[in-house]
Design an enzyme around this catalytic site. Sequence first.
Site, short mmCIF file in Angstrom:
data_model
loop_
_atom_site.label_atom_id
_atom_site.label_comp_id
_atom_site.label_asym_id
_atom_site.label_seq_id
_atom_site.Cartn_x
_atom_site.Cartn_y
_atom_site.Cartn_z
N CYS A 187 41.64 34.64 41.96
CA CYS A 187 40.72 35.77 42.01
C CYS A 187 39.28 35.30 41.91
O CYS A 187 38.37 35.93 42.46
CB CYS A 187 41.03 36.77 40.91
N HIS A 372 39.57 38.67 34.02
CA HIS A 372 39.50 38.88 35.46
C HIS A 372 38.05 38.72 35.92
O HIS A 372 37.11 38.95 35.15
CB HIS A 372 40.03 40.27 35.81
N ASN A 392 36.20 44.58 42.72
CA ASN A 392 37.40 43.94 42.22
C ASN A 392 38.10 43.29 43.41
O ASN A 392 38.49 43.98 44.36
CB ASN A 392 38.32 44.98 41.58
#
Length: 936
Positions: A187, A372, A392
């Site tokens: 990510c 995250h 995101n």
Amino acid sequence: MSLPPDAASEAEYFLEGEAGIARTVMAEVPVTVSLRSKKPKKQTPQQAIDEFWAKFTTKTPGKATTVIPSNQYAARAARRSYQAGAGTTTQASYDEAATVCKAKVAKIVKECRRVNQKYRDPHFDLELDLKWGDRDTLESLSNSKESPESQFHPKSVKRVQDIFDKPKFYIDGPTANDVRQGRDGDCWLLAGLCTLSNKPSLIERVCVARDEQVGVYGFVFHRDGEWISEIIDDKLFLTKPDFDDSVLERILWEDRERIDSEEQYRKAYQSGSGALYFAQCEHANETWLPLLEKAYAKAHGDYQAIEGGFTGEGIEDLTGGVTTELYSTDILDKEYFWKEELMKVNDEFLFGCSTGMWGATWGERKGIVELHAYSVMRAVEIDGQRLVLLKNPWGKYEWTGPWSDGSKEWTAEWLTKLNHRFGDDGNFWISYEDLLRKYQAFDRTRLFGPEWKVTSTWTTVSVPWTLDYHDTYFEFSLAKTSPVVLVLSQLDERYYRGLEGQYRFELNFRLHKKGQEDYVVRSIAPYRQTRSVNVELELEAGEYIVLMKINATRNLDILPIEDVIRKYARDRRDKLVSVGMSYDLAHSKGKIIETKEEKEAKKVAEKRVKDREREELKKDVMAARRDRHYIETKQHQKRKDKKAKEKAKKRAKLAAKEESAKANATPGTEDGAGAGAGATEAAEMLEKMKVPDTQTSTDKPEDEKDPQIVAPDTSAESPAESSGNAPKAKPETKEDDAPSSKPEESETKEDMSSQQKQGEVSEDERKATEKGAPIPPESPAPSPPPTEDDSDTESSISSISEITVRELDIRLRERAETPQRPPPPNPPAASEEEEDEFESNPWNAVATVGLRVYYRVASDEDKVKEIVTLRVVRPNPYALSKDDEGGDGKEGEVGEGEKSGEKKAMGLDVDDSAKDATLEGDKEQRKKSILSLVPP
């Protein structure tokens, strides 16, 4: 009597050649072996601590720099890295890598069209890897004692044209909305790509060449301060197996009658972006994201290598920028941070933000996912509202607080002003205050345009266990006042996962203006990103010093590099070669090249070591010769005394015999009485001639003056001769000589053997003198063979002669060529000490670090000129220490005067309380020293 171990060859003369003497020595010095176990030597607490630290750190620091045997490519890279010391524009390295990448793609296209085949990458073949179960493209080398279970389970591999109905690399350009994360934990990289999409042409700069029909793609990435190129084919992993290879899927699929069941299966499970196992674009036919992710995975070895990371590092790798890790709690002026930094996003800076910095919790807080990474897309200030648009990379899960989709803050007017629409697409707005409250860390990446130049260099240093500024440092000169970005970095270990070793390094540095004690600025050590640290400031022209502090920590649960190589050398050769090549090329940057001064100092040091070895050997040999001379003199005296006793006895017997013969020849009482009186007189004389036994064994106390200094008096008579009572003996007959001739012959042979050995030494000295070797002190000529008259004189004893330089060199060479004898085993009853864990596996941390100096140039003329010159300053490993000048020191230790210069004054930080102990003078003087108001 004992001999020095290094003089064993000199001792061979009387331990092997002189059998009689050897027996005497063994009798006088019996060899005893104690079977009692040695009691441990008692130590003071300080001695025990000193011994522990002596064992804790290795005596021979070092690190493997090449994994692949005879790696000529690493040697070439080392030479190129050493020669590339001049400053270049930040664009130059990119242009070179892009040109090379385009040339590679063009060559592959030409080759494939010639043979009418699509391109298949032999070095990163997904299909072969999956079918044969090698998993080299999926999994890294494991450096843990127990190999972890595999996390990736793709089911099939197909080419782009077999997955997408109408594949296109870009559809309306690369955008953040294209990004969807797959089953890889990257990510951080995808968040970086989302951030890049906000600035036009940044992603296009990474994808430099392609031929979609042939199926070849070329990308460039920034690695360790320079751009590299990577080539891939168009094969991608899918989540579902092929129709013919499936079992459960086909059973479930054929639960009803279908027309062309196999084709419908393909369209349902193996078609479009949704069929991809890893990253995918939102549009069903867009391909740039999965192919870029694959190229990035190949550059690092496999897909597992790119799991876990930080957005800033990903942006650095894609742009060549420099990332600083900022923490919301450390921001001093939040107004300045908003106006001068966040508001410049997508212009001078790119920003990412993340949650769960300490990794203590997992879950979500009002839609924000812990642990995250997110991208900062925009920052606006409208009607007094400070708002930030975040993305995101998952494409879902959004903030549910104020200014979230559907919240009460939104009006039709605000939707128009911000050009926003609601939807679960991962895009959401958040206020500046909530941003600082909900996100703990920011990755701010400075971008460099064509007006920036960079100069860099690398080195390798041994990192001590104690944490302090290193003796090796960087020094640079700045010709003009300029904005400067200083970056201290270590090698990116992600490129050779599994071969990182047991040590983890954290960097810090301090900038000094040369000649000043106080520092200009310090880097702020990040909590998470350990790859590099940096500072950005305006510097005046002048000379500067960069001191570096490296903190090393060790994880013994990780296998050392050599064990990983042994683990995979047989079973995963191709993987080890691929990762090992990356390791070798990276470490070639820090290869130490000796300077001219170091080479000269090395020659002097080698000569100094050889002279010291000669001197030590000379002491040992001369000590052995003195011991030999002592033994020979002592044994010679014993032989003289023994011969004197035997001759006295023989003369007494002859005298008694003559008297008896006279008495027997003249009859009569008087003559008989006279004969009896003569025999009695002879017996009395014989008794007087007896030499005490103690004289032969303990003729001199051991503490008397050494016989090699004061030789025995050769004119001394035997006790029998000095008594004056014995009559002169007639010449002995052959029968009388026979019993004593053999010992004399044996002794003569022994004396001749001694003379022959002494003659060999003299011959070597003569040859050395003829070849120009230093002439030794004059030694006496070899003694002639003993005769009957002088066999018991001092001429049978070899003299003590000086050893020549050539003989010393010959002995040193023989010692080096002769294998050392193993130590004798301990007696069975002796207790064996357990091996010390620190001595068997000592501290040995070695890091390869580099400094990059970015500086802005104002004109084209400055782009050509050398504004910055950069070099590494390290202690001369061959320098003499202060003690060594007197003969007691060791090489590699600098003198006290050298240590007490600038390094001593700059050794501690101002906020280190121990620095107070290093300051001298009264209160006012110490204060001035801290403020750099006095010279160092």
